[in-house]
Design a protein around this motif. Sequence first.
Motif, PDB file in Angstrom:
ATOM      1  N   ASN A 199       0.806  -1.222   0.000  1.00 29.92           N
ATOM      2  CA  ASN A 199       0.000   0.000   0.000  1.00 29.92           C
ATOM      3  C   ASN A 199       0.842   1.276   0.000  1.00 29.92           C
ATOM      4  OD1 ASN A 199      -2.661  -1.019  -0.060  1.00 29.92           O
ATOM      5  ND2 ASN A 199      -2.477  -1.628   2.099  1.00 29.92           N
ATOM      6  N   ILE A 200       2.160   1.117  -0.119  1.00 36.33           N
ATOM      7  CA  ILE A 200       3.028   2.295  -0.157  1.00 36.33           C
ATOM      8  C   ILE A 200       2.695   3.149  -1.375  1.00 36.33           C
ATOM      9  CG2 ILE A 200       5.401   3.081  -0.522  1.00 36.33           C
ATOM     10  CD1 ILE A 200       5.009   2.217   2.273  1.00 36.33           C
ATOM     11  N   ARG A 201       2.439   4.437  -1.113  1.00 37.11           N
ATOM     12  CA  ARG A 201       2.151   5.374  -2.201  1.00 37.11           C
ATOM     13  C   ARG A 201       3.245   6.409  -2.410  1.00 37.11           C
ATOM     14  NH1 ARG A 201      -2.580   3.262  -0.785  1.00 37.11           N
ATOM     15  NH2 ARG A 201      -4.306   3.240  -2.306  1.00 37.11           N
ATOM     16  N   SER A 202       4.082   6.588  -1.412  1.00 44.58           N
ATOM     17  CA  SER A 202       5.163   7.563  -1.516  1.00 44.58           C
ATOM     18  C   SER A 202       6.455   6.973  -0.971  1.00 44.58           C
ATOM     19  CB  SER A 202       4.807   8.845  -0.741  1.00 44.58           C
ATOM     20  OG  SER A 202       5.880   9.762  -0.756  1.00 44.58           O
ATOM     21  N   LEU A 203       7.486   6.942  -1.799  1.00 44.46           N
ATOM     22  CA  LEU A 203       8.790   6.415  -1.404  1.00 44.46           C
ATOM     23  C   LEU A 203       9.856   7.474  -1.659  1.00 44.46           C
ATOM     24  CD1 LEU A 203      10.716   4.137  -0.533  1.00 44.46           C
ATOM     25  CD2 LEU A 203      10.777   3.407  -2.936  1.00 44.46           C
ATOM     26  N   ASP A 257      10.899   9.596  -5.022  1.00 44.35           N
ATOM     27  CA  ASP A 257      11.954  10.605  -4.902  1.00 44.35           C
ATOM     28  C   ASP A 257      13.290   9.897  -4.691  1.00 44.35           C
ATOM     29  OD1 ASP A 257      13.669  12.661  -4.300  1.00 44.35           O
ATOM     30  OD2 ASP A 257      12.318  13.668  -2.901  1.00 44.35           O
ATOM     31  N   LEU A 258      14.150   9.950  -5.708  1.00 43.73           N
ATOM     32  CA  LEU A 258      15.450   9.287  -5.652  1.00 43.73           C
ATOM     33  C   LEU A 258      16.588  10.295  -5.798  1.00 43.73           C
ATOM     34  CD1 LEU A 258      14.654   6.188  -7.920  1.00 43.73           C
ATOM     35  CD2 LEU A 258      14.711   6.272  -5.423  1.00 43.73           C
ATOM     36  N   ALA A 259      16.370  11.513  -5.342  1.00 49.20           N
ATOM     37  CA  ALA A 259      17.376  12.563  -5.493  1.00 49.20           C
ATOM     38  C   ALA A 259      18.688  12.173  -4.831  1.00 49.20           C
ATOM     39  CB  ALA A 259      16.860  13.868  -4.882  1.00 49.20           C
TER      40      ALA A 259
END
Length: 334
Positions: A38-42, A82-84
Motif C-alpha cells: 500500500n506504499i504510495r510515496s517512497l 523521490d530518488l534525489a
Amino acid sequence: MPDLETLAIANTCPKTHPTYLSDIFRTIESVGPDTFSNIRSLTCRSHSEFIQLWNPADGVGFVDTDIFSKVLPRFPRLQALDLAYTSVNPQSLLAINPDTRLQFLRITNCQGNDTSTLAHFLATHTAVKNSLVVFDATGVRFTQQDTTTILAGFPPTLRSLNVSSSNMTADHVSQLQKLCRHLEELSVGHGLTMNQVEASIMGPNFEFDLSIPHRSLHDARTSKDALGHELTLGPMRDAIATCNLRRRLASVSPINRSTNTYRSRIRYLNLSSMDEEDQGRITNSVLLGKHSQPLELIVVPNVSTEDYHILQKLCGGCGWRDKWMNGMVWVERG
C-alpha cells in the motif's frame, strides 16, 4: 505495516555506513510481498545538508543499484518516487511494477545515470507514460537525442517539468509548444535562445516581428561607437530600451483560431540554464506582454548588472515587478 502508505529513507548523518540503504532494502525484500503493497510515496535520498558539507560523490556511494530492481516491484500502488542524489541504475526503474502509476518522479542529481536507458524508461514504461504530473531531473545531463525522446513521450497529465541540465536546440521548439498546452511550470535546458523560448511559449498562437532589434546591453557593448550615448547616458539608455520593448510588444498579433486549445498554460518559467546574454534579452522580450498570460513568473538569475538595471526600469511600465534575493533575479506579473 500493510497500512503504511509513506516510506522515507534519508541519510541525515555523514558518518552513516555506506551499506545502510542496502541493508534496509534487504529487510524489505525479506518480508512478505504484501507488507508494503500500500506504499504510495517512497523517498530515498541523501539529506541536503550532507550533500552541501561533503563530497556529493560520497553522498551517492551508499546505493546498491541491484537491490532497487528487487524492491521497486513491491510497490504496485506507488504514486510518488523521490530518488534525489542516489545512483539508481535506470535499468532498475524498468523493473517498477507495471501496475504502478507514478504522478511524481524526482531524480535530481542522480549520479552516473545511463541517460539513454533513462529516456527509454520515461518514454515507454506504463508507470509514467500515462500518469506523470511532476518530473524533476535537475542535474541529469540528457543528450540532445535523449531530450527529443523524453519530450515526445511525456503524457498530457504533466504539469511541472524540470530538465534544466538537458541539451536543447531549435529542433525541440515544436515539442515544447505541444507540452506547453498542458504544462504550468517549465525549466528549460541548455542551448535555447530567447527567440526560441518565445516561440515555444507563444509561437503557436501569436505572430511577432523578429526584425525589431532584440538586444541586451551585452550586445550594446560590442558596438560602442554606434550606441555610445546609450551606454553613457542612463536616461537615454532607459528611453531607448523602453521604446524597443514597446515596439516588440506592439508587433504581437494573434493567429486566428476557433478555440483556445493551443494556448500555453505556462505560469512559471525558469531560464536559469540559458547563457547570460540570452537571459539579458528578457528586457526586450514579448514574454513581458499581456499575450503571454497566464505566465506570471520568469526566473533569470544570471542577467548582468546593466541588464538588471534596465529590467528594473521596464517592469512597472509593462505590468511586472522585479525581484532580487540572494543573487537570484526574477520578475512577477502584477
